[in-house]
Motif scaffolding. Structure first.
Motif, PDB file in Angstrom:
ATOM      1  N   HIS A 172      -6.665   2.737  -5.602  1.00 11.20           N
ATOM      2  CA  HIS A 172      -7.525   2.458  -4.450  1.00 11.20           C
ATOM      3  C   HIS A 172      -8.373   1.235  -4.786  1.00 11.20           C
ATOM      4  CE1 HIS A 172      -6.598   5.730  -1.757  1.00 11.20           C
ATOM      5  NE2 HIS A 172      -6.403   6.453  -2.852  1.00 11.20           N
ATOM      6  N   PHE A 174       0.848  -1.188   0.000  1.00 14.48           N
ATOM      7  CA  PHE A 174       0.000   0.000   0.000  1.00 14.48           C
ATOM      8  C   PHE A 174       0.885   1.240   0.000  1.00 14.48           C
ATOM      9  CE2 PHE A 174      -2.478  -3.298   2.014  1.00 14.48           C
ATOM     10  CZ  PHE A 174      -3.754  -3.113   1.520  1.00 14.48           C
ATOM     11  N   ALA A 225      -6.808  -6.027   6.452  1.00 20.65           N
ATOM     12  CA  ALA A 225      -7.583  -5.142   7.327  1.00 20.65           C
ATOM     13  C   ALA A 225      -7.947  -5.806   8.655  1.00 20.65           C
ATOM     14  CB  ALA A 225      -8.850  -4.684   6.611  1.00 20.65           C
ATOM     15  N   ILE A 235       3.138  -0.882   4.118  1.00 24.16           N
ATOM     16  CA  ILE A 235       3.098   0.425   3.464  1.00 24.16           C
ATOM     17  C   ILE A 235       4.470   0.755   2.908  1.00 24.16           C
ATOM     18  CG2 ILE A 235       2.757   2.902   3.836  1.00 24.16           C
ATOM     19  CD1 ILE A 235       0.747   2.123   6.061  1.00 24.16           C
ATOM     20  N   THR A 287       0.871   5.419   1.347  1.00 23.11           N
ATOM     21  CA  THR A 287       0.425   6.048   2.600  1.00 23.11           C
ATOM     22  C   THR A 287      -1.032   6.501   2.545  1.00 23.11           C
ATOM     23  OG1 THR A 287       1.353   8.144   1.831  1.00 23.11           O
ATOM     24  CG2 THR A 287       2.744   6.794   3.269  1.00 23.11           C
ATOM     25  N   GLU A 288      -1.634   6.486   1.359  1.00 20.51           N
ATOM     26  CA  GLU A 288      -3.037   6.882   1.184  1.00 20.51           C
ATOM     27  C   GLU A 288      -3.976   5.669   1.168  1.00 20.51           C
ATOM     28  OE1 GLU A 288      -3.704  10.417   0.200  1.00 20.51           O
ATOM     29  OE2 GLU A 288      -1.682  10.553   1.022  1.00 20.51           O
ATOM     30  N   GLY A 289      -3.422   4.451   1.265  1.00 19.52           N
ATOM     31  CA  GLY A 289      -4.241   3.247   1.255  1.00 19.52           C
ATOM     32  C   GLY A 289      -4.471   2.635  -0.109  1.00 19.52           C
TER      33      GLY A 289
END
Length: 152
Positions: free
Chosen positions: A116, A17, A141, A93, A19-21
């Motif tokens: 995304h 990922f 998650a 990340i 840093t924004e996902g």
């Protein structure tokens, strides 16, 4: 073995990922769809799936970030072609330094990008792997391990 017998192959990939996902995906030059960075497990050299994921990330992207725990163990059966075992590991990340250091293996990859997960264009990833990708996102998650079986 008969001409109709099947074989088993194994592949390993890493789910990274930004840093924004958004998820890192790569565009293989030899396939019609984008994929996660990864590739075949070298069974002839006693390579583990985890080792394969690390090697493939290094070869394809030119970086060596830590590759963490197993997210997904998947079984994919394709009529007439055999079965494939897929392993997806948590790459975590990628910070700015790692992202800036990415150098693609040009013989295998034409480009990379971060997308995304809920905004990926239809058809971008292989349709038969959508369930594996969703399981990897869920496992990341929820900090669990997911097992997936797919028969085409």
């Amino acid at each position: 073995m008969s001409a109709t017998s099947s074989h088993l192959s194994a592949s390993a990939a890493a789910l990274f990922f930004d840093t924004e996902g958004a998820v890192l995906i790569v565009n293989p030059t030899y396939k019609d769809h984008w994929n996660l960075p990864g590739g075949a497990v070298d069974i002839d050299h006693d390579e583990t799936p985890h080792e394969a994921a690390i090697r493939e990330v290094r070869e394809e992207l030119g970086i060596t970030p830590p590759v963490g725990r197993l997210l997904v163990h998947a079984w994919l059966a394709v009529p007439g072609r055999g079965a494939q075992v897929l392993y997806v590991y948590d790459g975590g990340i990628l910070g700015e330094k790692d992202r800036a250091a990415i150098v693609l293996q040009e013989t295998e990859l034409s480009e990379y990008r971060f997308c995304h997960p809920d905004a990926m264009e239809p058809g971008l990833i292989p349709p038969h792997l959508t369930k594996v990708w969703q399981a990897a996102l869920t496992a990341h998650a929820s900090q669990t391990l997911m097992e997936v079986s797919i028969r085409l």
